[in-house]
Motif scaffolding. Structure first.
Motif, PDB file in Angstrom:
ATOM      1  N   ALA A   1       0.833  -1.207   0.000  1.00  0.00           N
ATOM      2  CA  ALA A   1       0.000   0.000   0.000  1.00  0.00           C
ATOM      3  C   ALA A   1       0.868   1.257   0.000  1.00  0.00           C
ATOM      4  O   ALA A   1       0.585   2.216  -0.725  1.00  0.00           O
ATOM      5  N   ASP A   2       1.936   1.251   0.798  1.00  0.00           N
ATOM      6  CA  ASP A   2       2.833   2.410   0.840  1.00  0.00           C
ATOM      7  C   ASP A   2       3.547   2.603  -0.487  1.00  0.00           C
ATOM      8  O   ASP A   2       3.680   3.731  -0.964  1.00  0.00           O
ATOM      9  N   PHE A   3       4.041   1.500  -1.089  1.00  0.00           N
ATOM     10  CA  PHE A   3       4.691   1.617  -2.391  1.00  0.00           C
ATOM     11  C   PHE A   3       3.732   2.191  -3.419  1.00  0.00           C
ATOM     12  O   PHE A   3       4.092   3.082  -4.191  1.00  0.00           O
ATOM     13  N   GLU A   4       2.506   1.698  -3.429  1.00  0.00           N
ATOM     14  CA  GLU A   4       1.518   2.183  -4.394  1.00  0.00           C
ATOM     15  C   GLU A   4       1.237   3.666  -4.184  1.00  0.00           C
ATOM     16  O   GLU A   4       1.192   4.443  -5.134  1.00  0.00           O
ATOM     17  N   ARG A   5       1.088   4.049  -2.935  1.00  0.00           N
ATOM     18  CA  ARG A   5       0.812   5.454  -2.624  1.00  0.00           C
ATOM     19  C   ARG A   5       1.993   6.336  -3.014  1.00  0.00           C
ATOM     20  O   ARG A   5       1.828   7.367  -3.664  1.00  0.00           O
ATOM     21  N   LEU A   6       3.204   5.933  -2.645  1.00  0.00           N
ATOM     22  CA  LEU A   6       4.380   6.740  -2.922  1.00  0.00           C
ATOM     23  C   LEU A   6       4.700   6.784  -4.411  1.00  0.00           C
ATOM     24  O   LEU A   6       5.041   7.837  -4.947  1.00  0.00           O
ATOM     25  N   GLU A   7       4.620   5.641  -5.087  1.00  0.00           N
ATOM     26  CA  GLU A   7       4.871   5.627  -6.524  1.00  0.00           C
ATOM     27  C   GLU A   7       3.783   6.396  -7.257  1.00  0.00           C
ATOM     28  O   GLU A   7       4.059   7.084  -8.231  1.00  0.00           O
ATOM     29  N   GLY A   8       2.550   6.304  -6.784  1.00  0.00           N
ATOM     30  CA  GLY A   8       1.451   7.059  -7.384  1.00  0.00           C
ATOM     31  C   GLY A   8       1.660   8.548  -7.238  1.00  0.00           C
ATOM     32  O   GLY A   8       1.398   9.317  -8.166  1.00  0.00           O
ATOM     33  N   ASP A   9       2.172   8.977  -6.074  1.00  0.00           N
ATOM     34  CA  ASP A   9       2.451  10.396  -5.863  1.00  0.00           C
ATOM     35  C   ASP A   9       3.519  10.880  -6.834  1.00  0.00           C
ATOM     36  O   ASP A   9       3.427  11.975  -7.382  1.00  0.00           O
ATOM     37  N   THR A  10       4.533  10.063  -7.069  1.00  0.00           N
ATOM     38  CA  THR A  10       5.603  10.429  -7.991  1.00  0.00           C
ATOM     39  C   THR A  10       5.067  10.560  -9.405  1.00  0.00           C
ATOM     40  O   THR A  10       5.396  11.513 -10.128  1.00  0.00           O
ATOM     41  N   VAL A  11       4.243   9.613  -9.816  1.00  0.00           N
ATOM     42  CA  VAL A  11       3.668   9.652 -11.159  1.00  0.00           C
ATOM     43  C   VAL A  11       2.778  10.886 -11.309  1.00  0.00           C
ATOM     44  O   VAL A  11       2.843  11.576 -12.320  1.00  0.00           O
ATOM     45  N   SER A  12       1.987  11.171 -10.309  1.00  0.00           N
ATOM     46  CA  SER A  12       1.118  12.353 -10.374  1.00  0.00           C
ATOM     47  C   SER A  12       1.934  13.631 -10.498  1.00  0.00           C
ATOM     48  O   SER A  12       1.582  14.530 -11.274  1.00  0.00           O
ATOM     49  N   ALA A  13       3.015  13.734  -9.748  1.00  0.00           N
ATOM     50  CA  ALA A  13       3.869  14.921  -9.814  1.00  0.00           C
ATOM     51  C   ALA A  13       4.524  15.036 -11.187  1.00  0.00           C
ATOM     52  O   ALA A  13       4.629  16.133 -11.743  1.00  0.00           O
ATOM     53  N   LEU A  14       4.955  13.898 -11.745  1.00  0.00           N
ATOM     54  CA  LEU A  14       5.558  13.915 -13.070  1.00  0.00           C
ATOM     55  C   LEU A  14       4.555  14.372 -14.128  1.00  0.00           C
ATOM     56  O   LEU A  14       4.872  15.199 -14.988  1.00  0.00           O
ATOM     57  N   ILE A  15       3.335  13.852 -14.057  1.00  0.00           N
ATOM     58  CA  ILE A  15       2.297  14.239 -15.021  1.00  0.00           C
ATOM     59  C   ILE A  15       2.021  15.740 -14.929  1.00  0.00           C
ATOM     60  O   ILE A  15       1.935  16.430 -15.945  1.00  0.00           O
ATOM     61  N   ALA A  16       1.913  16.253 -13.705  1.00  0.00           N
ATOM     62  CA  ALA A  16       1.672  17.693 -13.529  1.00  0.00           C
ATOM     63  C   ALA A  16       2.818  18.512 -14.120  1.00  0.00           C
ATOM     64  O   ALA A  16       2.586  19.535 -14.777  1.00  0.00           O
ATOM     65  N   SER A  17       4.051  18.055 -13.907  1.00  0.00           N
ATOM     66  CA  SER A  17       5.212  18.768 -14.453  1.00  0.00           C
ATOM     67  C   SER A  17       5.202  18.745 -15.975  1.00  0.00           C
ATOM     68  O   SER A  17       5.480  19.768 -16.628  1.00  0.00           O
ATOM     69  N   LEU A  18       4.896  17.585 -16.560  1.00  0.00           N
ATOM     70  CA  LEU A  18       4.838  17.492 -18.021  1.00  0.00           C
ATOM     71  C   LEU A  18       3.783  18.432 -18.588  1.00  0.00           C
ATOM     72  O   LEU A  18       4.010  19.092 -19.607  1.00  0.00           O
ATOM     73  N   LYS A  19       2.644  18.517 -17.925  1.00  0.00           N
ATOM     74  CA  LYS A  19       1.589  19.424 -18.389  1.00  0.00           C
ATOM     75  C   LYS A  19       2.049  20.874 -18.318  1.00  0.00           C
ATOM     76  O   LYS A  19       1.770  21.661 -19.228  1.00  0.00           O
ATOM     77  N   ARG A  20       2.756  21.222 -17.243  1.00  0.00           N
ATOM     78  CA  ARG A  20       3.275  22.600 -17.123  1.00  0.00           C
ATOM     79  C   ARG A  20       4.281  22.915 -18.234  1.00  0.00           C
ATOM     80  O   ARG A  20       4.431  24.059 -18.625  1.00  0.00           O
ATOM     81  N   HIS A  21       4.950  21.875 -18.725  1.00  0.00           N
ATOM     82  CA  HIS A  21       5.933  22.059 -19.802  1.00  0.00           C
ATOM     83  C   HIS A  21       5.294  21.942 -21.185  1.00  0.00           C
ATOM     84  O   HIS A  21       5.978  21.889 -22.193  1.00  0.00           O
ATOM     85  N   GLY A  22       3.980  21.884 -21.236  1.00  0.00           N
ATOM     86  CA  GLY A  22       3.276  21.912 -22.512  1.00  0.00           C
ATOM     87  C   GLY A  22       3.054  20.570 -23.176  1.00  0.00           C
ATOM     88  O   GLY A  22       2.628  20.518 -24.326  1.00  0.00           O
ATOM     89  N   VAL A  23       3.300  19.474 -22.474  1.00  0.00           N
ATOM     90  CA  VAL A  23       3.056  18.151 -23.062  1.00  0.00           C
ATOM     91  C   VAL A  23       1.548  17.904 -23.027  1.00  0.00           C
ATOM     92  O   VAL A  23       0.893  18.081 -21.994  1.00  0.00           O
ATOM     93  N   SER A  24       1.006  17.479 -24.147  1.00  0.00           N
ATOM     94  CA  SER A  24      -0.448  17.303 -24.254  1.00  0.00           C
ATOM     95  C   SER A  24      -0.923  16.081 -23.468  1.00  0.00           C
ATOM     96  O   SER A  24      -0.164  15.131 -23.218  1.00  0.00           O
ATOM     97  N   ASP A  25      -2.206  16.121 -23.098  1.00  0.00           N
ATOM     98  CA  ASP A  25      -2.816  14.988 -22.387  1.00  0.00           C
ATOM     99  C   ASP A  25      -2.738  13.707 -23.214  1.00  0.00           C
ATOM    100  O   ASP A  25      -2.530  12.622 -22.666  1.00  0.00           O
ATOM    101  N   GLU A  26      -2.896  13.858 -24.540  1.00  0.00           N
ATOM    102  CA  GLU A  26      -2.861  12.682 -25.411  1.00  0.00           C
ATOM    103  C   GLU A  26      -1.499  11.991 -25.346  1.00  0.00           C
ATOM    104  O   GLU A  26      -1.413  10.767 -25.250  1.00  0.00           O
ATOM    105  N   VAL A  27      -0.432  12.771 -25.399  1.00  0.00           N
ATOM    106  CA  VAL A  27       0.922  12.208 -25.351  1.00  0.00           C
ATOM    107  C   VAL A  27       1.169  11.561 -23.989  1.00  0.00           C
ATOM    108  O   VAL A  27       1.728  10.463 -23.897  1.00  0.00           O
TER     109      VAL A  27
END
Length: 94
Positions: free
Chosen positions: A57-83
């Motif tokens: 559960a902790d791994f899932e939560r922590l890895e999920g947080d990392t993925v969410s932060a990465l997605i937010a960063s990519l969006k801020r850098h102009g990467v489209s939702d489709e990509v």
């Protein structure tokens, strides 16, 4: 968690090590009482199961947080939702 890592985790012949942990006596008695009711051969396999569940559960939560932060960063850098969705699809297919 990657498929190969998960397969290794599910291997019943994984190497084991002995640890010592101090726990209240009443907790051990409760574990001994409930283990057979849940189908465990003893309290130690039950404790390993509880620890494994919490760890996953902790791994899932922590890895999920990392993925969410990465997605937010990519969006801020102009990467489209489709990509982003296409890349996530490629990663989760393994």
């Amino acid at each position: 968690m990657k498929v190969e890592a998960l397969k290794k985790r599910l291997d019943k012949n994984r190497p084991m090590t002995t640890i010592t942990i101090r726990m209240p006596e009443d907790v051990i008695e409760d574990l001994k009482r409930i283990a057979p009711l849940l189908g465990f051969s003893g309290y130690q396999p039950l404790v390993r199961t509880y620890i494994g569940q919490g760890l996953r559960a902790d791994f899932e939560r922590l890895e999920g947080d990392t993925v969410s932060a990465l997605i937010a960063s990519l969006k801020r850098h102009g990467v489209s939702d489709e990509v982003i969705q296409e890349a996530l699809g490629e990663v989760t297919q393994s």
